[in-house]
Design an enzyme around this catalytic site. Structure first.
Site, PDB file in Angstrom:
ATOM      1  N   SER A   1     -20.555 -29.938  54.020  1.00 22.00           N
ATOM      2  CA  SER A   1     -18.796 -30.246  54.149  1.00 22.00           C
ATOM      3  C   SER A   1     -18.508 -31.605  55.051  1.00 22.00           C
ATOM      4  O   SER A   1     -17.505 -31.369  55.897  1.00 22.00           O
ATOM      5  CB  SER A   1     -18.397 -29.151  54.410  1.00 22.00           C
ATOM      6  OG  SER A   1     -18.342 -28.244  53.216  1.00 22.00           O
TER       7      SER A   1
ATOM      8  N   HIS B   1     -33.866 -29.482  49.106  1.00 20.45           N
ATOM      9  CA  HIS B   1     -32.661 -28.963  49.569  1.00 20.45           C
ATOM     10  C   HIS B   1     -32.371 -27.545  48.992  1.00 20.45           C
ATOM     11  O   HIS B   1     -33.015 -26.880  48.158  1.00 20.45           O
ATOM     12  CB  HIS B   1     -31.894 -30.121  48.403  1.00 20.45           C
ATOM     13  CG  HIS B   1     -30.326 -29.899  48.672  1.00 20.45           C
ATOM     14  ND1 HIS B   1     -29.632 -28.655  48.087  1.00 20.45           N
ATOM     15  CD2 HIS B   1     -29.480 -30.807  49.269  1.00 20.45           C
ATOM     16  CE1 HIS B   1     -28.323 -29.045  48.407  1.00 20.45           C
ATOM     17  NE2 HIS B   1     -28.023 -30.174  49.227  1.00 20.45           N
TER      18      HIS B   1
ATOM     19  N   GLY C   1     -22.857 -34.948  50.778  1.00 22.34           N
ATOM     20  CA  GLY C   1     -22.668 -34.496  49.377  1.00 22.34           C
ATOM     21  C   GLY C   1     -21.521 -35.174  48.534  1.00 22.34           C
ATOM     22  O   GLY C   1     -21.149 -36.318  48.248  1.00 22.34           O
ATOM     23  N   GLY C   2     -20.627 -34.066  48.321  1.00 22.34           N
ATOM     24  CA  GLY C   2     -19.053 -34.515  47.612  1.00 22.34           C
ATOM     25  C   GLY C   2     -18.512 -35.712  48.049  1.00 22.34           C
ATOM     26  O   GLY C   2     -18.172 -36.646  47.154  1.00 22.34           O
TER      27      GLY C   2
ATOM     28  N   TRP D   1     -26.018 -37.968  45.962  1.00 20.07           N
ATOM     29  CA  TRP D   1     -25.292 -37.830  44.666  1.00 20.07           C
ATOM     30  C   TRP D   1     -25.479 -36.593  43.659  1.00 20.07           C
ATOM     31  O   TRP D   1     -24.612 -36.581  42.952  1.00 20.07           O
ATOM     32  CB  TRP D   1     -25.382 -39.048  43.824  1.00 20.07           C
ATOM     33  CG  TRP D   1     -24.834 -40.297  44.224  1.00 20.07           C
ATOM     34  CD1 TRP D   1     -24.196 -40.367  45.378  1.00 20.07           C
ATOM     35  CD2 TRP D   1     -24.663 -41.416  43.770  1.00 20.07           C
ATOM     36  NE1 TRP D   1     -23.694 -41.844  45.840  1.00 20.07           N
ATOM     37  CE2 TRP D   1     -24.384 -42.428  44.565  1.00 20.07           C
ATOM     38  CE3 TRP D   1     -25.154 -41.953  42.370  1.00 20.07           C
ATOM     39  CZ2 TRP D   1     -23.975 -43.842  44.129  1.00 20.07           C
ATOM     40  CZ3 TRP D   1     -25.018 -43.296  42.118  1.00 20.07           C
ATOM     41  CH2 TRP D   1     -24.487 -44.213  42.930  1.00 20.07           C
ATOM     42  N   LYS D   2     -26.342 -35.793  44.321  1.00 18.09           N
ATOM     43  CA  LYS D   2     -26.853 -34.577  43.235  1.00 18.09           C
ATOM     44  C   LYS D   2     -26.938 -35.215  41.662  1.00 18.09           C
ATOM     45  O   LYS D   2     -27.252 -36.183  41.602  1.00 18.09           O
ATOM     46  CB  LYS D   2     -25.875 -33.457  43.409  1.00 18.09           C
ATOM     47  CG  LYS D   2     -25.779 -33.183  44.941  1.00 18.09           C
ATOM     48  CD  LYS D   2     -25.006 -31.794  45.369  1.00 18.09           C
ATOM     49  CE  LYS D   2     -25.042 -31.804  46.695  1.00 18.09           C
ATOM     50  NZ  LYS D   2     -24.538 -30.216  47.235  1.00 18.09           N
TER      51      LYS D   2
ATOM     52  N   GLY E   1     -20.377 -27.734  50.483  1.00 17.44           N
ATOM     53  CA  GLY E   1     -19.613 -27.793  49.324  1.00 17.44           C
ATOM     54  C   GLY E   1     -18.413 -26.797  49.616  1.00 17.44           C
ATOM     55  O   GLY E   1     -17.544 -26.435  48.522  1.00 17.44           O
TER      56      GLY E   1
ATOM     57  N   GLU F   1     -28.825 -28.215  57.377  1.00 14.38           N
ATOM     58  CA  GLU F   1     -27.639 -27.888  56.142  1.00 14.38           C
ATOM     59  C   GLU F   1     -27.351 -26.389  56.135  1.00 14.38           C
ATOM     60  O   GLU F   1     -28.365 -25.763  55.283  1.00 14.38           O
ATOM     61  CB  GLU F   1     -27.891 -28.360  54.806  1.00 14.38           C
ATOM     62  CG  GLU F   1     -28.185 -30.052  54.777  1.00 14.38           C
ATOM     63  CD  GLU F   1     -27.856 -30.635  53.536  1.00 14.38           C
ATOM     64  OE1 GLU F   1     -26.943 -31.271  53.236  1.00 14.38           O
ATOM     65  OE2 GLU F   1     -28.504 -30.238  52.423  1.00 14.38           O
TER      66      GLU F   1
HETATM   67  P1  PGA Z   1     -21.588 -31.426  50.699  1.00 13.61           P
HETATM   68  O1  PGA Z   1     -22.881 -31.366  50.239  1.00 13.61           O
HETATM   69  O2  PGA Z   1     -21.309 -32.440  51.539  1.00 13.61           O
HETATM   70  O3  PGA Z   1     -20.854 -31.678  49.378  1.00 13.61           O
HETATM   71  O4  PGA Z   1     -21.195 -30.120  51.428  1.00 13.61           O
HETATM   72  C1  PGA Z   1     -23.944 -31.490  51.311  1.00 13.61           C
HETATM   73  C2  PGA Z   1     -25.422 -31.572  50.315  1.00 13.61           C
HETATM   74  O5  PGA Z   1     -25.765 -30.343  49.809  1.00 13.61           O
HETATM   75  O6  PGA Z   1     -26.321 -32.260  50.775  1.00 13.61           O
END
Ligand code: PGA
Length: 242
Positions: free
Chosen positions: A206, A97, A227-228, A15-16, A173, A167
């Site tokens: 992504s 991360h 993430g998003g 979720w950041k 993102g 990653e």
């Molecule tokens: P993202 O982020 O799915 O929004 O690209 C992944 C992450 O940073 O863990």
């Protein structure tokens, strides 16, 4: 320690710096209306102040933190230790991360210490690695990853004592992902770098419902870190079911 070898896929929501008590209540109301396959290990990683609230609201998934201190106790204002994370019902913790490496100057050595303190507490570290676009363009991805992996892993480890999240920084993102072939090559490279019979390697950058299935179908991909797209409970539920 979780027996992660018992799962076919590991799917992590990062979720950041997002969420609120109101968000958590409506997120789990939707997520809890889905039934997930027990061979999938779904993990929600909210900001640490919301771990307890997520734990109280969630029904079938596991809980993870987004970072932890490399210290166990003492004068380290703002830090959260591995034992506190364990006490907050987390089985997992993301460490290293790229946002923490780049924006908070974390080093491979910091990550190594964090992985050791987590394992000592019985929490499975999810260790993130990944190259920048410059390294990709220089064709130095493998050299870069090899150094990052060898310097970030705990001194001693056994099969499945941690998870690696590959990653690529340029994919986070951005809506861009490596080709399926590229992901395949890098995941098998990472597995070869690690001196154990079995190590789960998941892909992040992504990932959304529209590409999750094809990525998870790659032989050496053991899951995804999202993430998003994990902030939308319908979308994340569809990824957990894909
Ligand atoms: P993202 O982020 O799915 O929004 O690209 C992944 C992450 O940073 O863990």
């Amino acid at each position: 320690m979780m027996k992660i070898n018992e799962f076919d896929k590991i799917i992590v929501a990062n979720w950041k710096l997002n969420g609120s008590l109101e968000f958590i209540a409506s997120y789990f109301e939707i997520l809890n209306s889905f039934k997930f396959n027990s061979s999938v290990c779904g993990i929600i990683c909210p900001p640490s102040v919301y771990l307890q609230s997520c734990f109280n609201n969630m029904e079938s998934l596991f809980l993870g933190a987004q970072d932890c201190s490399n210290h166990d106790i003492g004068s380290y204002t703002g830090e959260v230790s591995a034992s506190m994370i364990k006490e907050s019902n987390c089985q997992f913790c993301i460490i290293g991360h790229s946002e923490r490496r780049q924006k908070f100057n974390e080093t491979n050595f910091d990550i190594k210490l964090k992985s050791e303190t987590l394992i000592n507490q019985g929490v499975t570290p999810i260790i993130c690695v990944g190259e920048t676009i410059a390294e990709k363009n220089n064709r130095s991805t493998k050299d870069f990853l090899s150094k990052q992996i060898n310097e970030s892993l705990p001194n001693e480890y056994v099969s499945n004592s941690f998870i690696i999240a590959y990653e690529p920084i340029w994919a986070i993102g951005s809506g861009m992902t490596p080709t399926l072939d590229e992901i395949n090559i890098i995941h098998s490279f990472i597995k070869n770098e690690i001196n154990v019979n079995e190590c789960k390697v998941i892909y992040g950058g992504s990932v959304k419902f529209s590409n999750a299935k094809e990525i998870m179908n790659i032989v050496d991909v053991d899951g995804v870190l999202v993430g998003g797209a994990s902030l939308d409970p319908q979308e994340f539920a569809k990824i957990l079911k894909s």
